[in-house]
Design an enzyme around this catalytic site. Structure first.
Site, PDB file in Angstrom:
ATOM      1  N   TYR A 169       0.899  -1.240   0.085  1.00  0.00           N
ATOM      2  CA  TYR A 169       0.134   0.072  -0.083  1.00  0.00           C
ATOM      3  C   TYR A 169       1.045   1.270  -0.026  1.00  0.00           C
ATOM      4  CZ  TYR A 169      -3.217   3.682   1.708  1.00  0.00           C
ATOM      5  OH  TYR A 169      -3.954   4.906   1.976  1.00  0.00           O
ATOM      6  N   GLU A 179      -3.959   7.382  -3.853  1.00  0.00           N
ATOM      7  CA  GLU A 179      -3.792   5.978  -3.014  1.00  0.00           C
ATOM      8  C   GLU A 179      -3.521   5.053  -4.072  1.00  0.00           C
ATOM      9  OE1 GLU A 179      -7.319   4.663  -1.054  1.00  0.00           O
ATOM     10  OE2 GLU A 179      -6.209   4.637   0.620  1.00  0.00           O
TER      11      GLU A 179
END
Ligand code: GDP
Ligand code: MN
Length: 397
Positions: free
Chosen positions: A118, A206
């Site tokens: 991530y 993101e």
């Protein structure tokens, strides 16, 4: 302004951030053409069909599927295009899928295991600096990771004067447990990603997952990109990427009228001037047992035309059972606002079909109250803040 995955990836690619390649398709036939082209360009045998909507968790909702041949591409694309995709981030009604991204399969087997990370870039409001937030736990909800294993989330703050420094990029790659080619690839990836974030005037990136392929390349498999609205005037190319179908229809209409409106779930419509007073008004509605149906800042002018536009926008929400007007007359005098409200009310006739409570404070507040009371219209006036909220509560009861 939020973008689709394919648009976000387009921006990343333009800054040399490696991405999982893909082609947008609007029909099953286009999907097959796209898949063939990807096979030519990348050699991929399998393809991933990805619904393009402004919501995460598409995989969980059945909006991301693997196709092992062209027949499957066609079948899956025709299933996904036109569906109402329900994910943990959409309403119960879901979001209509108008287009899909046909992607190369990048989870192919090879010399090493694939792993998912991530990586996001965003503003740390507490320090006023951008930061890279990253985790070894890619492919999962970051909210869940934050709750259950917060020690697996790292942050790296960036000095705006220097940008992301090489030692910081290496630290990120190291903390993600990488070595060799994958380590180098990750330092290149985050460096390019940070440059892309700053130079595109984004307020959030993101990337979940960032993938380490089996041949140790690092690439963005997903991309959630938010461009700062205040920069759109100088980022025309990005401004054109706006997809109004993905946004709240009432908010879009209000925006076109220059009203600062945010749709909420409650039943009390609010018309207020100034964002601070609007927030305080919402709090007070809640404290007296109601739920605000919206945030609406009408700004500095509150003439009849603008007030009417505000009322009409508020009433588009079928949940609204009462409207509270709370306006402070500083530069704009209360009697002028009262005039506007009375004129708007008369002009709307039967369209104004919920109780209206008006509180005007500031210059000429007493004259304004008398005007409202003498107007003969079914409008309740209030002087004190609490009194206004109590009157709202009374009409809802
Ligand atoms: P999200 O569910 O909306 O966050 O959509 P993502 O773009 O993150 O995709 C969801 C999941 O699909 C990823 O976490 C991957 O596990 C999977 N996925 C994406 N691309 C590929 C691919 O090329 N091959 C395979 N096998 N799975 C993929
Ligand atoms: Mn994702």
């Amino acid at each position: 302004m939020n973008l689709h995955e394919y648009q976000g990836k387009e921006i990343l690619n333009s800054f040399d951030v490696r991405i999982q390649r893909g082609i947008v398709a609007h029909t099953a036939e286009e999907a097959v053409v796209a898949a063939k082209k990807l096979t030519e360009d990348t050699g991929t045998g399998w393809h991933v069909i990805k619904a393009q909507v402004h919501a995460g968790g598409r995989g969980k909702g059945g909006g991301v599927k693997l196709a092992k041949n062209l027949d499957e591409v066609k079948t899956i694309a025709s299933q996904i295009i036109g569906m109402d995709l329900i994910t943990p981030q959409t309403s119960a009604a879901g979001k209509r899928v108008h287009q899909v991204l046909i992607c190369e399969d990048v989870y192919y087997p090879g010399e090493s295991e694939t792993s998912e990370f991530y990586v996001s870039v965003l503003l740390n409001r507490a320090t006023g600096r951008n930061m890279v937030m990253y985790s070894t736990e890619g492919g999962m909800d970051i909210e869940t990771v934050a709750e259950e294993t917060p020690h697996l989330i790292f942050t790296e703050e960036i000095d705006p004067a220097t940008g992301l420094l090489p030692f910081q990029a290496r630290k990120i790659a190291f903390n993600l447990g990488l070595s060799g080619l994958a380590f180098k690839e990750m330092t290149k990836f985050v460096t390019a990603l940070y440059t892309a974030y700053v130079q595109s005037d984004s307020s959030m990136f993101e990337i979940n997952p960032v993938l380490k392929t089996s041949d140790n390349l690092i690439m963005a498999v997903d991309a959630k990109v938010t461009i700062d609205d205040n920069a759109l005037f100088r980022r025309k190319k990005y401004a054109e990427m706006r997809d109004l179908r993905e946004e709240n229809a009432i908010e879009v209409e209000a925006g076109a009228l220059g009203l600062n409106y945010v749709d909420l779930d409650g039943n009390v419509g609010c018309m207020v001037n100034g964002a601070g007073l609007a927030m305080a008004t919402m709090d007070l509605i809640k404290m007296s047992g109601g739920e605000p149906a919206n945030f609406l800042d009408v700004g500095g002018t509150a003439d009849a035309e603008r007030v009417e536009a505000g009322f009409r926008i508020i009433l588009k929400d079928p949940n609204v059972k009462a409207i509270l007007v709370n306006i402070f007359g500083g530069i704009v005098r209360c009697d002028r606002v009262a005039e506007g409200i009375i004129a708007a009310f008369k002009n709307m006739g039967d369209d104004m079909n919920v109780p209206l409570i008006v509180r005007l404070q500031g210059t000429n507040a007493d004259i304004a109250k008398k005007m409202i009371d003498d107007s003969g219209l079914p409008v309740q006036s209030a002087t004190a803040f609490k009194e206004a909220a109590d009157k709202v509560e009374a009409v809802l009861a």
